[in-house]
Design a protein around this motif. Sequence first.
Motif, short mmCIF file in Angstrom:
data_model
loop_
_atom_site.label_atom_id
_atom_site.label_comp_id
_atom_site.label_asym_id
_atom_site.label_seq_id
_atom_site.Cartn_x
_atom_site.Cartn_y
_atom_site.Cartn_z
N GLN A 1 -6.79 -9.37 2.03
CA GLN A 1 -7.18 -8.60 0.85
C GLN A 1 -6.49 -7.24 0.81
OE1 GLN A 1 -11.40 -8.50 -0.01
NE2 GLN A 1 -11.72 -10.54 0.82
N MET B 1 -7.24 0.91 -0.74
CA MET B 1 -8.26 1.88 -1.14
C MET B 1 -8.62 2.83 0.01
SD MET B 1 -8.21 1.12 -4.17
CE MET B 1 -9.19 2.57 -4.54
N TRP C 1 -17.10 -2.47 -2.87
CA TRP C 1 -16.05 -1.74 -3.58
C TRP C 1 -16.62 -0.78 -4.60
CZ3 TRP C 1 -12.17 -1.59 -0.72
CH2 TRP C 1 -11.77 -2.69 0.04
N THR D 1 0.83 -1.20 0.00
CA THR D 1 0.00 0.00 0.00
C THR D 1 0.87 1.26 0.00
OG1 THR D 1 -1.86 -1.07 1.14
CG2 THR D 1 -1.68 1.32 1.35
N TYR E 1 -9.19 2.70 -11.37
CA TYR E 1 -9.99 1.89 -10.44
C TYR E 1 -11.48 2.06 -10.75
CZ TYR E 1 -12.21 0.42 -6.06
OH TYR E 1 -13.03 -0.19 -5.13
N LEU F 1 -7.07 -4.73 -1.10
CA LEU F 1 -7.93 -3.58 -1.35
C LEU F 1 -8.32 -2.82 -0.07
CD1 LEU F 1 -10.41 -4.65 -4.18
CD2 LEU F 1 -8.56 -2.99 -4.30
N TYR F 2 -8.41 -3.51 1.05
CA TYR F 2 -8.83 -2.82 2.28
C TYR F 2 -7.86 -1.71 2.66
CZ TYR F 2 -12.79 -5.86 3.32
OH TYR F 2 -14.00 -6.51 3.28
N TYR G 1 -15.74 -10.41 -8.45
CA TYR G 1 -15.43 -10.59 -7.04
C TYR G 1 -16.01 -11.92 -6.57
CZ TYR G 1 -13.86 -5.74 -6.90
OH TYR G 1 -13.19 -4.58 -7.12
N THR H 1 -5.85 5.28 0.06
CA THR H 1 -5.91 6.09 -1.17
C THR H 1 -6.92 7.23 -1.01
OG1 THR H 1 -5.20 4.32 -2.67
CG2 THR H 1 -6.57 6.06 -3.61
N TYR I 1 -16.95 2.43 -2.82
CA TYR I 1 -15.66 3.12 -2.80
C TYR I 1 -15.47 3.91 -4.10
CZ TYR I 1 -13.24 1.49 1.42
OH TYR I 1 -12.82 1.30 2.72
#
Length: 366
Positions: A341, A347, A155, A68, A87, A343-344, A146, A350, A158
Amino acid sequence: MGWLPHYTVNYLILFILVAFFIVTKNKYRLPSPIAILLVLQITVWGIYSVIHGLDTSYFTRILLLCITYMFLEMQLSGERLGFVKTYNLWLAFQVVAGSIGFILVLVGILQPIFEFRELDMRPGYFFGLFTTNTYLGGFVRNAGFYDEPGTLAFWGMYALIINKLFVDNKKMEILLIFGLISTLSLAYFIQIAMYAFFFYKEKCSKLLPYIAVFLLGLILISSFNERMEAAIFGRMKYNEETGTLAGDNRSQMMKVCWDIFKTSPIVGQGARHLIEISKERRVFVGANPNLTLACDGLIGQIIVWSPFFLLFGLRRYDKKYGWVFWILIVGFLQRPYDSTQLLYPLMSFTIVLHAYLQVKNAFGKQ
């Protein structure tokens, strides 16, 4: 799907690639508040691994935080919004393709191309345009690519938030809002109601036609068969026997996790030990609001949510950051942090990074 490498292999390859990029660029621009949060999380998970008997799952969290960090540096090294735009395009593709597939399945044109096994061994179905683990004849829920429909909805929110805060593309917003209906996610319906209230409450008269279309779409979809009606409006009906909504599949897990949390409220039982406890008690602890508390305790909950607390602090510059805080927290309560994961952390940090930079640019925050 069977031919794809295991996610552990993917993460190691990704770590090597992004590390090479950062070393060759040799520029480090991450704002200190974001860097401090990353170091804090890495330090705490390192301590947790020792406290919980060298639980290696916390090493996975540390690896994902390192990836990350490097991804955040990469975002700052080029066109700043390039990553979030990419994304959003990927999420929009899944939402649109899945919505088209959803309709084709509904009218009996599209059938599964093949069946496969998810990582948790549940059956999955590949329709070409999308995948799902919920398929019963003409009844299907869009999961994009997914593991399940609720994940795409999570997501997708998000992407909706990223678009609203940093890009403000109206076409993208409409595509995501209406396309995510195909997930038939109850959590999404709750979050999108919050989103509409926070961002459009002062434009109620202009919003009414869109709300009408949204509800009409739900009514039309539910009218196709009983399964659709049960999946949409049936889940919102009160179940007198259980004392919960019909679509509530987390209350029992919440109770189990709360009982486990009370046995170790400060640092939790640890990820590996929690799995052992669930096997001993023959219960599934799954995604529910108390999972992080049972796993990592009060300290762990604070650490997991720490990026969001920074976001909440930015509300003094613009109240929209406070609104996003509540939408994200509601999402995290029904689908808590998963240490496997990427993405947790990626994102979440981010969003916080770009919000911080947005405030700094607008208000000269140091």
